[in-house]
Design a protein around this motif. Structure first.
Motif, mmCIF file in Angstrom:
data_model
loop_
_atom_site.group_PDB
_atom_site.id
_atom_site.type_symbol
_atom_site.label_atom_id
_atom_site.label_comp_id
_atom_site.label_asym_id
_atom_site.label_seq_id
_atom_site.Cartn_x
_atom_site.Cartn_y
_atom_site.Cartn_z
ATOM 1 N N MET A 83 0.803 -1.413 0.255
ATOM 2 C CA MET A 83 -0.046 0.060 -0.238
ATOM 3 C C MET A 83 1.155 1.247 0.351
ATOM 4 O O MET A 83 0.735 2.665 -0.868
ATOM 5 N N VAL A 84 2.252 1.543 0.315
ATOM 6 C CA VAL A 84 3.419 2.222 0.868
ATOM 7 C C VAL A 84 3.506 2.501 -0.067
ATOM 8 O O VAL A 84 3.650 3.740 -1.155
ATOM 9 N N ILE A 85 3.860 0.931 -1.029
ATOM 10 C CA ILE A 85 4.867 1.962 -2.530
ATOM 11 C C ILE A 85 3.591 2.127 -3.471
ATOM 12 O O ILE A 85 4.345 3.362 -4.641
ATOM 13 N N PHE A 86 2.401 1.442 -3.292
ATOM 14 C CA PHE A 86 1.316 2.163 -4.638
ATOM 15 C C PHE A 86 1.123 4.122 -4.158
ATOM 16 O O PHE A 86 1.115 4.230 -5.976
ATOM 17 N N THR A 87 1.123 3.891 -3.071
ATOM 18 C CA THR A 87 0.791 5.428 -2.573
ATOM 19 C C THR A 87 1.659 6.239 -3.111
ATOM 20 O O THR A 87 1.687 7.092 -3.851
ATOM 21 N N ILE A 88 3.108 5.986 -2.838
ATOM 22 C CA ILE A 88 4.070 7.079 -3.210
ATOM 23 C C ILE A 88 4.184 7.106 -5.010
ATOM 24 O O ILE A 88 4.309 7.998 -5.290
ATOM 25 N N GLY A 89 3.964 5.384 -5.277
ATOM 26 C CA GLY A 89 4.267 5.450 -6.750
ATOM 27 C C GLY A 89 2.405 6.568 -7.708
ATOM 28 O O GLY A 89 3.166 7.063 -8.397
ATOM 29 N N SER A 90 1.966 6.901 -6.746
ATOM 30 C CA SER A 90 0.283 7.380 -7.411
ATOM 31 C C SER A 90 0.769 8.610 -7.443
ATOM 32 O O SER A 90 0.537 9.204 -8.270
ATOM 33 N N ALA A 91 1.823 8.893 -6.105
ATOM 34 C CA ALA A 91 2.016 10.287 -5.853
ATOM 35 C C ALA A 91 3.076 10.615 -7.144
ATOM 36 O O ALA A 91 2.687 11.898 -7.397
ATOM 37 N N LEU A 92 4.033 10.472 -7.324
ATOM 38 C CA LEU A 92 5.078 10.275 -8.058
ATOM 39 C C LEU A 92 4.801 10.486 -9.250
ATOM 40 O O LEU A 92 4.770 11.580 -10.621
ATOM 41 N N CYS A 93 3.615 9.446 -9.868
ATOM 42 C CA CYS A 93 3.513 10.068 -11.178
ATOM 43 C C CYS A 93 2.527 10.951 -11.278
ATOM 44 O O CYS A 93 2.447 11.597 -12.860
ATOM 45 N N GLY A 94 1.333 11.506 -10.600
ATOM 46 C CA GLY A 94 1.369 13.114 -10.412
ATOM 47 C C GLY A 94 1.591 13.683 -10.793
ATOM 48 O O GLY A 94 1.576 15.052 -11.284
ATOM 49 N N LEU A 95 3.015 13.765 -10.683
ATOM 50 C CA LEU A 95 4.592 14.703 -10.346
ATOM 51 C C LEU A 95 4.981 14.541 -11.755
ATOM 52 O O LEU A 95 6.032 15.404 -11.974
ATOM 53 N N ALA A 96 5.151 13.688 -12.628
ATOM 54 C CA ALA A 96 6.226 13.508 -13.931
ATOM 55 C C ALA A 96 5.799 14.214 -14.293
ATOM 56 O O ALA A 96 4.902 14.721 -15.292
ATOM 57 N N TRP A 97 7.134 14.583 -15.328
ATOM 58 C CA TRP A 97 7.585 16.232 -16.298
ATOM 59 C C TRP A 97 7.590 15.204 -17.482
ATOM 60 O O TRP A 97 7.922 15.963 -18.422
ATOM 61 N N SER A 98 7.919 13.797 -18.047
ATOM 62 C CA SER A 98 8.483 13.532 -18.654
ATOM 63 C C SER A 98 7.645 11.836 -19.428
ATOM 64 O O SER A 98 7.107 11.091 -18.422
#
Length: 516
Positions: A83-98
């Protein structure tokens, strides 16, 4: 609240549903936003498709390891970590720049998402006694049915009216709440610290599944006879063959293939494989038909699919209660028949088919799905020794992952081949020399000429319209043929379904008293 009280078990169910819903939702919510991401990142389809592909590949590679990880680290730790990894990954996807950063962050997201489902399933089997397992899996299965239908609608709304990045960041608050609940509610399962990781099994299964899933995802573009696809399939076959041989000789295998010596578990797995392929007859073919031929938007498709998905969700706990009373086999058989009849009804789709006709046959399909999906899984898992539940859950989810990709690849191939067949067949009767074509083209030519086109231009436009009509009709016929194949495949699943047997559990399979 004791560990094995009824209220505790249903609180655990709530926690597991939160994670499962997020993970499954993310497999369908991204598709609709692909054109927007391509525009934002300035990339073409060939590069953007890896945003989808790496998620599926990562999940497929990791799922076989979840049984070992639960045995060694405990189901609670694994669930919270995923759950923690999925949540962090989701947050990072929302910040993706490329596009490249998005692909990297989707891998992180898939590491968590790929583990959530099998670990959650093993937790349910661990805490619910056999007599409640069908109902429990039916309730858990609601998320598996509703999430794919909500995904396109939610994604379409975010992309059209809000911000496309919300398809990822919406997971963050839900993930945080789910993680906190898991930390406070779940109890740790017994662990086997002495278990050794089967590295050879992991590497061979990872390579084999990676190549197989990649080939299945690329075959619609490359073709089954391309060197690229054939090479991937060859590497996959050799790797998985070595994996099977090695696992059968290993004393503590990554996946316990001896489970297939159990005829009920084997029949359950085969029905699951075939049923998952049939599942995509609705969630893949119908939206494709409505979007390409009826000009439906993503939101319209989602609205069309949602009542059927809701019906499947309603039927799942009902099917569990029925299966607890009469056994899994009759429930599974009725479900497969309804699923086949629903697919058969969809083989008559055309441009004039009413909305209600499509909706009702989708609902019939969904009633069948709700009846067979979870009881067939429980029937197989109930025959598994209790200490192998986590490994069996990992295998079950790996089969679902492969069968889903296999289903899309096969249905796409059938669709393409039948379209070519119907085009060639119609060309024998509808061509420049046929009287009917000349009459239609003549009428169209006169119409274009009245609107100011020259004689040559009007003739070209008329023939182009006739060609488009023929291609569209061939495309419709190809969908109808593919739905027919899907229906026949559902009926084929009745053969292994008849082999399902109710088997009482061994004493070692009693519900687990989970330690604090």
């Amino acid at each position: 609240m004791t560990n094995n009280s009824s209220s505790y078990r249903w609180w655990v169910m709530l926690v597991v549903i939160i994670g499962g819903f997020m993970s499954i939702l993310d497999t369908s919510i991204v598709n609709i936003a692909m054109p927007k991401m391509m525009a934002v990142f300035g990339v073409g389809t060939d590069k953007a498709q890896w945003i989808l592909t790496v998620y599926m590949l990562t999940m497929g590679v990791l799922q076989p390891t979840t049984g070992y990880l639960c045995d060694v680290w405990g189901a609670k730790r694994m669930y919270i970590a995923s759950m923690v990894i999925f949540t962090i990954g989701s947050a990072l996807c929302g910040l993706a720049w490329s596009n490249d950063s998005m692909i990297g962050f989707r891998i992180i997201q898939a590491v968590g998402g790929g583990v959530i489902i099998p670990v959650g399933m093993s937790i349910i089997y661990t805490i619910f006694p056999p007599e409640e397992r069908n109902l429990a899996m039916g309730v858990w299965g609601i998320s598996a049915m509703v999430a794919p239908a909500i995904g396109p609608t939610l994604s379409g709304y975010f992309v059209e009216y809000l911000d496309w990045r919300l398809i990822f960041t919406i997971n963050v608050p839900v993930g945080i709440v789910g993680t906190i609940l898991a930390a406070f509610i779940l109890r740790e399962s017994p662990v086997r610290k002495q278990a050794k990781f089967d590295m050879v099994g992991f590497l061979t299964s990872a390579l084999g599944l990676f190549c197989l899933l990649l080939a299945l995802s690329e075959v619609s573009d490359e073709g089954w006879t391309s060197i690229y696809i054939l090479s991937l399939l060859f590497v996959s076959f050799v790797s998985l063959l070595f994996f099977v041989i090695y696992e059968l000789m290993h004393e503590d295998p990554l996946l316990d293939l001896t489970l297939f010596k159990n005829p009920t578990f084997s029949a359950s797995t085969l029905v699951t494989f075939i049923g998952t392929v049939c599942l995509y007859g609705g969630i893949f073919l119908v939206p494709l038909f409505m979007e390409n031929l009826r000009n439906y938007s993503a939101m319209q498709n989602g609205i069309l699919l949602f009542p059927a998905a809701a019906m499947a969700g309603i039927m799942m706990p009902i099917s569990g209660k029925i299966a607890d009373r009469v056994g899994a086999r009759p429930v599974v058989i009725v479900g497969l028949i309804l699923l086949g009849l629903g697919n058969y009804g969809l083989r008559f789709l055309d441009l004039d088919t009413s909305y209600n006709y499509i909706l009702w046959f989708l609902i019939i399909r969904s009633i069948g799905l709700g009846l067979f999906m979870m009881p067939v899984t429980v029937a197989g898992m109930n025959t598994v020794p209790f200490h192998k539940i986590a490994r069996a859950s990992a295998m079950n989810n790996a089969v679902r992952q492969v069968s889903g990709s296999f289903g899309i690849a096969i249905l796409t191939t059938i669709l393409q081949n039948r379209q070519v067949y119907h085009l060639n067949h119609m060309a024998d009767y509808i061509n420049a020399a046929s009287l009917g074509t000349q009459q239609i083209a003549g009428s169209l030519q006169n119409m274009f000429a009245l609107h100011g086109s020259t004689v040559l231009t009007a003739k070209t436009q008329a023939l182009a319209v006739v060609s488009q009509l023929v291609q569209r009709q061939a495309y419709i016929f190809s969908f109808d043929d593919t739905f027919l194949v899907t229906a026949l495949t559902c009926f084929l699943a009745l053969i292994p379904a008849l082999m399902l047997k109710e088997k009482k559990r061994q004493p070692d399979a009693a519900p687990l008293h989970i330690a604090e």
